[in-house]
Design a protein around this motif. Structure first.
Motif, PDB file in Angstrom:
ATOM      1  N   LYS A   1       0.808  -1.225   0.000  1.00  0.00           N
ATOM      2  CA  LYS A   1       0.000   0.000   0.000  1.00  0.00           C
ATOM      3  C   LYS A   1       0.838   1.271   0.000  1.00  0.00           C
ATOM      4  O   LYS A   1       0.413   2.293  -0.510  1.00  0.00           O
ATOM      5  N   GLN A   2       2.015   1.197   0.581  1.00  0.00           N
ATOM      6  CA  GLN A   2       2.856   2.392   0.712  1.00  0.00           C
ATOM      7  C   GLN A   2       3.715   2.654  -0.521  1.00  0.00           C
ATOM      8  O   GLN A   2       4.440   3.634  -0.559  1.00  0.00           O
ATOM      9  N   ASN A   3       3.660   1.768  -1.507  1.00  0.00           N
ATOM     10  CA  ASN A   3       4.505   1.870  -2.703  1.00  0.00           C
ATOM     11  C   ASN A   3       5.992   1.835  -2.361  1.00  0.00           C
ATOM     12  O   ASN A   3       6.797   2.502  -3.007  1.00  0.00           O
ATOM     13  N   PHE A   4       6.343   1.051  -1.338  1.00  0.00           N
ATOM     14  CA  PHE A   4       7.748   0.871  -1.012  1.00  0.00           C
ATOM     15  C   PHE A   4       8.363  -0.048  -2.063  1.00  0.00           C
ATOM     16  O   PHE A   4       7.827  -1.105  -2.378  1.00  0.00           O
ATOM     17  N   GLU A   5       9.480   0.371  -2.601  1.00  0.00           N
ATOM     18  CA  GLU A   5      10.196  -0.405  -3.608  1.00  0.00           C
ATOM     19  C   GLU A   5      11.352  -1.189  -2.989  1.00  0.00           C
ATOM     20  O   GLU A   5      11.690  -2.270  -3.433  1.00  0.00           O
ATOM     21  N   GLY A   6      11.992  -0.602  -1.980  1.00  0.00           N
ATOM     22  CA  GLY A   6      13.135  -1.231  -1.341  1.00  0.00           C
ATOM     23  C   GLY A   6      13.523  -0.442  -0.108  1.00  0.00           C
ATOM     24  O   GLY A   6      12.858   0.537   0.246  1.00  0.00           O
ATOM     25  N   MET A   7      14.605  -0.861   0.524  1.00  0.00           N
ATOM     26  CA  MET A   7      15.033  -0.155   1.726  1.00  0.00           C
ATOM     27  C   MET A   7      16.540  -0.211   1.902  1.00  0.00           C
ATOM     28  O   MET A   7      17.206  -1.095   1.362  1.00  0.00           O
ATOM     29  N   PHE A   8      17.034   0.753   2.623  1.00  0.00           N
ATOM     30  CA  PHE A   8      18.421   0.793   3.070  1.00  0.00           C
ATOM     31  C   PHE A   8      18.390   0.906   4.586  1.00  0.00           C
ATOM     32  O   PHE A   8      17.535   1.593   5.135  1.00  0.00           O
ATOM     33  N   ILE A   9      19.338   0.288   5.250  1.00  0.00           N
ATOM     34  CA  ILE A   9      19.613   0.609   6.650  1.00  0.00           C
ATOM     35  C   ILE A   9      21.007   1.210   6.643  1.00  0.00           C
ATOM     36  O   ILE A   9      21.987   0.543   6.270  1.00  0.00           O
ATOM     37  N   PHE A  10      21.069   2.483   6.996  1.00  0.00           N
ATOM     38  CA  PHE A  10      22.332   3.209   6.990  1.00  0.00           C
ATOM     39  C   PHE A  10      22.976   3.200   8.369  1.00  0.00           C
ATOM     40  O   PHE A  10      22.299   3.324   9.387  1.00  0.00           O
ATOM     41  N   ASN A  11      24.284   3.093   8.382  1.00  0.00           N
ATOM     42  CA  ASN A  11      25.071   3.014   9.601  1.00  0.00           C
ATOM     43  C   ASN A  11      25.361   4.424  10.133  1.00  0.00           C
ATOM     44  O   ASN A  11      26.505   4.865  10.176  1.00  0.00           O
ATOM     45  N   THR A  12      24.298   5.102  10.501  1.00  0.00           N
ATOM     46  CA  THR A  12      24.387   6.451  11.063  1.00  0.00           C
ATOM     47  C   THR A  12      23.139   6.697  11.889  1.00  0.00           C
ATOM     48  O   THR A  12      22.119   6.052  11.678  1.00  0.00           O
ATOM     49  N   LYS A  13      23.230   7.635  12.815  1.00  0.00           N
ATOM     50  CA  LYS A  13      22.028   8.052  13.540  1.00  0.00           C
ATOM     51  C   LYS A  13      21.523   9.384  13.002  1.00  0.00           C
ATOM     52  O   LYS A  13      20.485   9.875  13.419  1.00  0.00           O
ATOM     53  N   SER A  14      22.239   9.953  12.031  1.00  0.00           N
ATOM     54  CA  SER A  14      21.899  11.257  11.475  1.00  0.00           C
ATOM     55  C   SER A  14      21.007  11.119  10.235  1.00  0.00           C
ATOM     56  O   SER A  14      21.436  10.554   9.216  1.00  0.00           O
ATOM     57  N   LYS A  15      19.808  11.648  10.326  1.00  0.00           N
ATOM     58  CA  LYS A  15      18.912  11.631   9.172  1.00  0.00           C
ATOM     59  C   LYS A  15      19.504  12.435   8.019  1.00  0.00           C
ATOM     60  O   LYS A  15      19.376  12.063   6.853  1.00  0.00           O
ATOM     61  N   GLU A  16      20.194  13.512   8.355  1.00  0.00           N
ATOM     62  CA  GLU A  16      20.794  14.363   7.320  1.00  0.00           C
ATOM     63  C   GLU A  16      21.908  13.621   6.575  1.00  0.00           C
ATOM     64  O   GLU A  16      22.018  13.706   5.345  1.00  0.00           O
ATOM     65  N   GLU A  17      22.721  12.901   7.329  1.00  0.00           N
ATOM     66  CA  GLU A  17      23.799  12.145   6.701  1.00  0.00           C
ATOM     67  C   GLU A  17      23.222  11.042   5.808  1.00  0.00           C
ATOM     68  O   GLU A  17      23.669  10.852   4.675  1.00  0.00           O
ATOM     69  N   ALA A  18      22.216  10.328   6.307  1.00  0.00           N
ATOM     70  CA  ALA A  18      21.572   9.278   5.514  1.00  0.00           C
ATOM     71  C   ALA A  18      20.978   9.866   4.242  1.00  0.00           C
ATOM     72  O   ALA A  18      21.084   9.278   3.160  1.00  0.00           O
ATOM     73  N   GLU A  19      20.373  11.030   4.358  1.00  0.00           N
ATOM     74  CA  GLU A  19      19.785  11.656   3.167  1.00  0.00           C
ATOM     75  C   GLU A  19      20.869  12.021   2.153  1.00  0.00           C
ATOM     76  O   GLU A  19      20.682  11.837   0.948  1.00  0.00           O
ATOM     77  N   SER A  20      22.010  12.505   2.632  1.00  0.00           N
ATOM     78  CA  SER A  20      23.090  12.842   1.693  1.00  0.00           C
ATOM     79  C   SER A  20      23.580  11.582   0.980  1.00  0.00           C
ATOM     80  O   SER A  20      23.926  11.627  -0.193  1.00  0.00           O
ATOM     81  N   TRP A  21      23.589  10.438   1.675  1.00  0.00           N
ATOM     82  CA  TRP A  21      24.021   9.194   1.056  1.00  0.00           C
ATOM     83  C   TRP A  21      22.991   8.672   0.055  1.00  0.00           C
ATOM     84  O   TRP A  21      23.339   8.192  -1.011  1.00  0.00           O
ATOM     85  N   VAL A  22      21.700   8.749   0.405  1.00  0.00           N
ATOM     86  CA  VAL A  22      20.678   8.237  -0.509  1.00  0.00           C
ATOM     87  C   VAL A  22      20.601   9.103  -1.770  1.00  0.00           C
ATOM     88  O   VAL A  22      20.285   8.607  -2.851  1.00  0.00           O
ATOM     89  N   LYS A  23      20.950  10.363  -1.634  1.00  0.00           N
ATOM     90  CA  LYS A  23      20.928  11.257  -2.803  1.00  0.00           C
ATOM     91  C   LYS A  23      22.048  10.953  -3.795  1.00  0.00           C
ATOM     92  O   LYS A  23      22.050  11.495  -4.893  1.00  0.00           O
ATOM     93  N   THR A  24      23.008  10.086  -3.413  1.00  0.00           N
ATOM     94  CA  THR A  24      24.034   9.668  -4.369  1.00  0.00           C
ATOM     95  C   THR A  24      23.520   8.571  -5.299  1.00  0.00           C
ATOM     96  O   THR A  24      24.180   8.234  -6.272  1.00  0.00           O
ATOM     97  N   ASP A  25      22.346   8.022  -5.001  1.00  0.00           N
ATOM     98  CA  ASP A  25      21.790   6.926  -5.789  1.00  0.00           C
ATOM     99  C   ASP A  25      21.298   7.444  -7.149  1.00  0.00           C
ATOM    100  O   ASP A  25      20.462   8.345  -7.200  1.00  0.00           O
ATOM    101  N   PRO A  26      21.794   6.874  -8.250  1.00  0.00           N
ATOM    102  CA  PRO A  26      21.377   7.324  -9.576  1.00  0.00           C
ATOM    103  C   PRO A  26      19.872   7.219  -9.820  1.00  0.00           C
ATOM    104  O   PRO A  26      19.290   8.073 -10.494  1.00  0.00           O
ATOM    105  N   ALA A  27      19.216   6.197  -9.270  1.00  0.00           N
ATOM    106  CA  ALA A  27      17.766   6.046  -9.468  1.00  0.00           C
ATOM    107  C   ALA A  27      16.984   7.086  -8.672  1.00  0.00           C
ATOM    108  O   ALA A  27      15.920   7.525  -9.097  1.00  0.00           O
ATOM    109  N   VAL A  28      17.520   7.499  -7.534  1.00  0.00           N
ATOM    110  CA  VAL A  28      16.900   8.584  -6.758  1.00  0.00           C
ATOM    111  C   VAL A  28      17.098   9.896  -7.518  1.00  0.00           C
ATOM    112  O   VAL A  28      16.160  10.675  -7.684  1.00  0.00           O
ATOM    113  N   LYS A  29      18.331  10.125  -7.985  1.00  0.00           N
ATOM    114  CA  LYS A  29      18.615  11.343  -8.758  1.00  0.00           C
ATOM    115  C   LYS A  29      17.712  11.453  -9.984  1.00  0.00           C
ATOM    116  O   LYS A  29      17.260  12.547 -10.333  1.00  0.00           O
ATOM    117  N   ALA A  30      17.443  10.319 -10.630  1.00  0.00           N
ATOM    118  CA  ALA A  30      16.612  10.303 -11.839  1.00  0.00           C
ATOM    119  C   ALA A  30      15.122  10.430 -11.531  1.00  0.00           C
ATOM    120  O   ALA A  30      14.321  10.623 -12.438  1.00  0.00           O
TER     121      ALA A  30
END
Length: 154
Positions: free
Chosen positions: A94-123
């Motif tokens: 129902k949520q249209n979840f395609e996949g997931m990452f578990i990032f080794n950080t407690k910082s949401k900002e740091e995780a967001e900077s890492w996920v933004k490196t993903d070419p499919a996210v960029k596209a």
């Protein structure tokens, strides 16, 4: 009668072995410190749920190349110790979840900077939601064993 005695003996041996397996291991302070574990052996992470994005790519060759780049980026993040779990969901939800990452950080900002490196996210093929999470500090240890059991890398 021999059958019953033999079966009881096998059961007793198996039970004894199982009991030894579930005995508490000695606390490994060095490992706990290296992994950033708290007193419960846990630590904070950030989960990023990949969602269906706003961009649809109909060209199968272009989409296959984008997914190849997506997987290469995941591999890079894993080698850098930034992502400890990544993978797609195998059914619709129902949520249209395609996949997931578990990032080794407690910082949401740091995780967001890492996920933004993903070419499919960029596209725009994937969007994302960010959620703080608390789990076992030993979670990153499975990665070295994954390489031992994977015959191929996607």
């Amino acid at each position: 009668m021999k059958k019953i005695i033999l079966s009881a003996s096998i059961f007793a041996t198996a039970f004894s072995f199982a009991q030894k397996k579930i005995e508490k291991l000695e606390f490994n302070e060095k490992l706990a410190t290296e992994l950033g574990a708290d007193k419960y052996g846990m630590k904070p992470y950030v989960i990023v749920m990949l969602t269906t994005g706003t961009t649809k790519i109909e060209d199968k060759t272009k989409m296959a190349e984008l997914m190849k780049e997506h997987l290469a980026n995941i591999g890079k993040l894993a080698k850098e110790g930034k992502v400890v779990v990544a993978g797609p969901f195998t059914s619709d939800n129902k949520q249209n979840f395609e996949g997931m990452f578990i990032f080794n950080t407690k910082s949401k900002e740091e995780a967001e900077s890492w996920v933004k490196t993903d070419p499919a996210v960029k596209a725009g093929v994937f969007g994302y939601e960010i959620l703080p999470w608390y789990g076992s500090a030993a979670l990153p240890l499975y990665l070295k064993h994954h390489e031992e059991i994977a015959k191929e890398n996607p």
